[in-house]
Design a protein around this motif. Sequence first.
Motif, PDB file in Angstrom:
ATOM      1  N   GLU A   1       0.834  -1.201   0.000  1.00 61.22           N
ATOM      2  CA  GLU A   1       0.000   0.000   0.000  1.00 61.22           C
ATOM      3  C   GLU A   1       0.866   1.247   0.000  1.00 61.22           C
ATOM      4  N   PRO A   2       0.562   2.276  -0.748  1.00 59.40           N
ATOM      5  CA  PRO A   2      -0.458   2.306  -1.794  1.00 59.40           C
ATOM      6  C   PRO A   2       0.029   1.575  -3.030  1.00 59.40           C
ATOM      7  N   VAL A   3      -0.912   1.098  -3.830  1.00 62.92           N
ATOM      8  CA  VAL A   3      -0.572   0.338  -5.027  1.00 62.92           C
ATOM      9  C   VAL A   3      -0.004   1.251  -6.110  1.00 62.92           C
ATOM     10  N   ALA A   4      -0.585   2.410  -6.294  1.00 62.60           N
ATOM     11  CA  ALA A   4      -0.123   3.341  -7.336  1.00 62.60           C
ATOM     12  C   ALA A   4       1.192   3.997  -6.918  1.00 62.60           C
ATOM     13  N   PRO A   5       2.042   4.341  -7.894  1.00 64.94           N
ATOM     14  CA  PRO A   5       3.261   5.083  -7.550  1.00 64.94           C
ATOM     15  C   PRO A   5       2.911   6.370  -6.808  1.00 64.94           C
ATOM     16  N   MET A   6       3.806   6.792  -5.948  1.00 65.10           N
ATOM     17  CA  MET A   6       3.582   7.993  -5.161  1.00 65.10           C
ATOM     18  C   MET A   6       4.568   9.071  -5.600  1.00 65.10           C
ATOM     19  N   PRO A   7       4.105  10.074  -6.361  1.00 62.06           N
ATOM     20  CA  PRO A   7       4.997  11.178  -6.700  1.00 62.06           C
ATOM     21  C   PRO A   7       5.480  11.867  -5.425  1.00 62.06           C
ATOM     22  N   THR A   8       6.749  12.201  -5.419  1.00 65.75           N
ATOM     23  CA  THR A   8       7.355  12.817  -4.257  1.00 65.75           C
ATOM     24  C   THR A   8       8.002  14.128  -4.679  1.00 65.75           C
ATOM     25  N   PHE A   9       7.741  15.177  -3.917  1.00 62.02           N
ATOM     26  CA  PHE A   9       8.195  16.523  -4.250  1.00 62.02           C
ATOM     27  C   PHE A   9       9.181  17.008  -3.205  1.00 62.02           C
ATOM     28  N   GLU A  10      10.278  17.595  -3.645  1.00 63.11           N
ATOM     29  CA  GLU A  10      11.264  18.158  -2.728  1.00 63.11           C
ATOM     30  C   GLU A  10      10.878  19.594  -2.392  1.00 63.11           C
ATOM     31  N   SER A  11      10.973  19.936  -1.118  1.00 63.38           N
ATOM     32  CA  SER A  11      10.652  21.285  -0.650  1.00 63.38           C
ATOM     33  C   SER A  11      11.860  21.888   0.046  1.00 63.38           C
ATOM     34  N   ASP A  12      12.012  23.206  -0.078  1.00 61.79           N
ATOM     35  CA  ASP A  12      13.078  23.868   0.668  1.00 61.79           C
ATOM     36  C   ASP A  12      12.596  24.354   2.037  1.00 61.79           C
ATOM     37  N   ASP A  13      11.293  24.195   2.328  1.00 60.16           N
ATOM     38  CA  ASP A  13      10.729  24.579   3.633  1.00 60.16           C
ATOM     39  C   ASP A  13       9.548  23.645   3.918  1.00 60.16           C
TER      40      ASP A  13
ATOM     41  N   LEU B   1      -3.152  13.437   0.401  1.00 58.86           N
ATOM     42  CA  LEU B   1      -3.970  13.045  -0.745  1.00 58.86           C
ATOM     43  C   LEU B   1      -4.386  14.286  -1.498  1.00 58.86           C
ATOM     44  N   ASP B   2      -4.364  14.196  -2.831  1.00 60.76           N
ATOM     45  CA  ASP B   2      -4.908  15.283  -3.637  1.00 60.76           C
ATOM     46  C   ASP B   2      -6.420  15.087  -3.737  1.00 60.76           C
ATOM     47  N   PRO B   3      -7.166  16.006  -4.367  1.00 63.44           N
ATOM     48  CA  PRO B   3      -8.620  15.875  -4.421  1.00 63.44           C
ATOM     49  C   PRO B   3      -9.121  14.601  -5.103  1.00 63.44           C
ATOM     50  N   ALA B   4      -8.299  14.008  -5.999  1.00 65.02           N
ATOM     51  CA  ALA B   4      -8.699  12.774  -6.678  1.00 65.02           C
ATOM     52  C   ALA B   4      -8.338  11.530  -5.879  1.00 65.02           C
ATOM     53  N   GLY B   5      -7.687  11.718  -4.724  1.00 61.40           N
ATOM     54  CA  GLY B   5      -7.293  10.586  -3.901  1.00 61.40           C
ATOM     55  C   GLY B   5      -5.902  10.058  -4.201  1.00 61.40           C
ATOM     56  N   ASN B   6      -5.142  10.736  -5.053  1.00 58.56           N
ATOM     57  CA  ASN B   6      -3.770  10.327  -5.321  1.00 58.56           C
ATOM     58  C   ASN B   6      -2.896  10.661  -4.123  1.00 58.56           C
ATOM     59  N   ARG B   7      -2.064   9.712  -3.727  1.00 59.65           N
ATOM     60  CA  ARG B   7      -1.179   9.905  -2.583  1.00 59.65           C
ATOM     61  C   ARG B   7       0.114  10.593  -3.061  1.00 59.65           C
ATOM     62  N   LEU B   8       0.508  11.621  -2.345  1.00 53.93           N
ATOM     63  CA  LEU B   8       1.715  12.394  -2.653  1.00 53.93           C
ATOM     64  C   LEU B   8       2.571  12.498  -1.399  1.00 53.93           C
ATOM     65  N   ALA B   9       3.869  12.702  -1.593  1.00 54.01           N
ATOM     66  CA  ALA B   9       4.768  12.955  -0.470  1.00 54.01           C
ATOM     67  C   ALA B   9       5.553  14.231  -0.768  1.00 54.01           C
ATOM     68  N   VAL B  10       5.818  14.989   0.277  1.00 52.22           N
ATOM     69  CA  VAL B  10       6.650  16.194   0.172  1.00 52.22           C
ATOM     70  C   VAL B  10       7.753  16.016   1.203  1.00 52.22           C
ATOM     71  N   TYR B  11       9.015  16.200   0.761  1.00 55.13           N
ATOM     72  CA  TYR B  11      10.127  15.973   1.668  1.00 55.13           C
ATOM     73  C   TYR B  11      11.166  17.068   1.590  1.00 55.13           C
ATOM     74  N   LYS B  12      11.982  17.100   2.633  1.00 48.18           N
ATOM     75  CA  LYS B  12      13.152  17.981   2.670  1.00 48.18           C
ATOM     76  C   LYS B  12      14.324  17.108   3.072  1.00 48.18           C
ATOM     77  N   PRO B  13      15.344  17.021   2.219  1.00 52.32           N
ATOM     78  CA  PRO B  13      16.496  16.196   2.579  1.00 52.32           C
ATOM     79  C   PRO B  13      17.295  16.816   3.708  1.00 52.32           C
ATOM     80  N   ASP B  14      18.062  15.965   4.398  1.00 51.04           N
ATOM     81  CA  ASP B  14      18.969  16.463   5.451  1.00 51.04           C
ATOM     82  C   ASP B  14      20.050  17.319   4.850  1.00 51.04           C
TER      83      ASP B  14
END
Length: 111
Positions: free
Chosen positions: A55-67, A98-111
């Motif tokens: 879980e989740p079955v669909a790929p999870m787009p992951t976005f890098e954030s500076d904050d 989750l976005d409005p369509a139910g797609n799972r997303l991740a937002v991260y900040k690297p060390d």
Amino acid sequence: MPKITPNYVEMKASDLPASKTFYEKAFGFAFTDYGPDYAAVEGGPVQIGIAAGSEPVAPMPTFESDDLEASLAQVKAANGEIIKEIFTYPGGRRFECLDPAGNRLAVYKPD
């Protein structure tokens, strides 16, 4: 406003070794193992991670954030549903939503 850029796709694999072997043989990918339950293809403009599990079955787009905290506030203000609040993992911190369509997303900040 924080700078957020897409650069990572995370997928799940019920059989992580078999999935790694497939991507190595089919596409020539070379993985870095992060313990027994996670491996990543790194170094390109978009990196790919494979986590043990189903879980989740669909790929999870992951976005890098500076904050990360500002990004979390921004997602909440946009009525994004927070699935996992900010947590630490090897290499940084992230949250999942989750976005409005139910797609799972991740937002991260690297060390």
